[in-house]
Design an enzyme around this catalytic site. Sequence first.
Site, short mmCIF file in Angstrom:
data_model
loop_
_atom_site.label_atom_id
_atom_site.label_comp_id
_atom_site.label_asym_id
_atom_site.label_seq_id
_atom_site.Cartn_x
_atom_site.Cartn_y
_atom_site.Cartn_z
CG ASN A 129 4.64 -1.79 -1.37
OD1 ASN A 129 3.57 -1.25 -1.11
ND2 ASN A 129 4.77 -3.11 -1.42
CB SER A 135 9.38 -5.27 4.71
OG SER A 135 9.52 -6.49 5.39
CG ASP A 145 5.19 -7.64 -2.32
OD1 ASP A 145 4.97 -6.42 -2.41
OD2 ASP A 145 4.29 -8.49 -2.24
CG HIS A 167 4.74 -7.04 1.67
ND1 HIS A 167 3.65 -7.24 0.84
CD2 HIS A 167 5.10 -8.26 2.12
CE1 HIS A 167 3.39 -8.54 0.78
NE2 HIS A 167 4.25 -9.18 1.55
C1 GRF Z 1 -1.45 -2.51 5.13
O1 GRF Z 1 -1.42 -3.68 5.90
C2 GRF Z 1 -0.33 -2.54 4.15
O2 GRF Z 1 0.82 -3.16 4.63
C3 GRF Z 1 -0.92 -3.37 3.06
O3 GRF Z 1 -2.27 -2.96 2.97
C4 GRF Z 1 -2.67 -2.45 4.24
C5 GRF Z 1 -3.18 -1.05 4.02
O4 GRF Z 1 -3.78 -0.51 5.14
N1 GRF Z 1 -0.16 -3.25 1.85
P1 GRF Z 1 -4.16 1.04 5.16
O5 GRF Z 1 -5.00 1.32 3.91
O6 GRF Z 1 -2.90 1.82 5.18
O7 GRF Z 1 -4.99 1.22 6.39
#
Ligand code: GRF
Length: 195
Positions: A108, A137, A146, A110
Amino acid sequence: MTLRVAILISGSGSNMVRLVEDMVGDHPARPCLVLSNVASAGGLGKAQARGVPTAVVDHKPYGDDRAAFEEALHSALVAHGTQIICLAGFMRVLTEGFVRRWEGKMLNIHPSLLPKYKGLNTHARALEAGDTQAGCSVHLVTPALDDGPILGQRAVPIQPGDTVDALAARVLVEEHQLYPAALRDFCESVSKHNE
Ligand code: GRF
């Protein structure tokens, strides 16, 4: 043997695009599926334009039955021969049952410097706390939200007068570097281990 990576999204899929575009040449993996729980997710068209199979498993018809939703998710992943999952803006919390089935194989991204600011509204919380840096991260997914082992991080300085949107945009630029690099390292170590 080439590893098969499924990417789960709910929105625009900008991280997904970076992952797909990196899985070429000597990369040990290829994208096998982009799956969304939202039929209108902008990322689905971007995946199709790049020749990656897509699927939608809408969570809404399942109501409170998370196990049934996750069973459908699992079936779609297995049907596409998935070996590794990347969550990339996938806005559903996964239950312990699902996570255990993919433990050690699910990554994932985050938008915070974990262990700080698990959950939502990370940038607002970093600004409110008066932090001098934010960041992102990549971690392995474990049942607690997370919380899994961190595979990589990138820090972004917080500037005076920063807004949530400005900070989020600068962190996203770093996410786009970090996630492909972390996935590549992860796949290389899995490939080596499988030899
Ligand atoms: C990113 O900021 C990611 O860290 C978070 O959701 C957002 C997704 O953006 N979990 P995208 O769909 O990859 O443009």
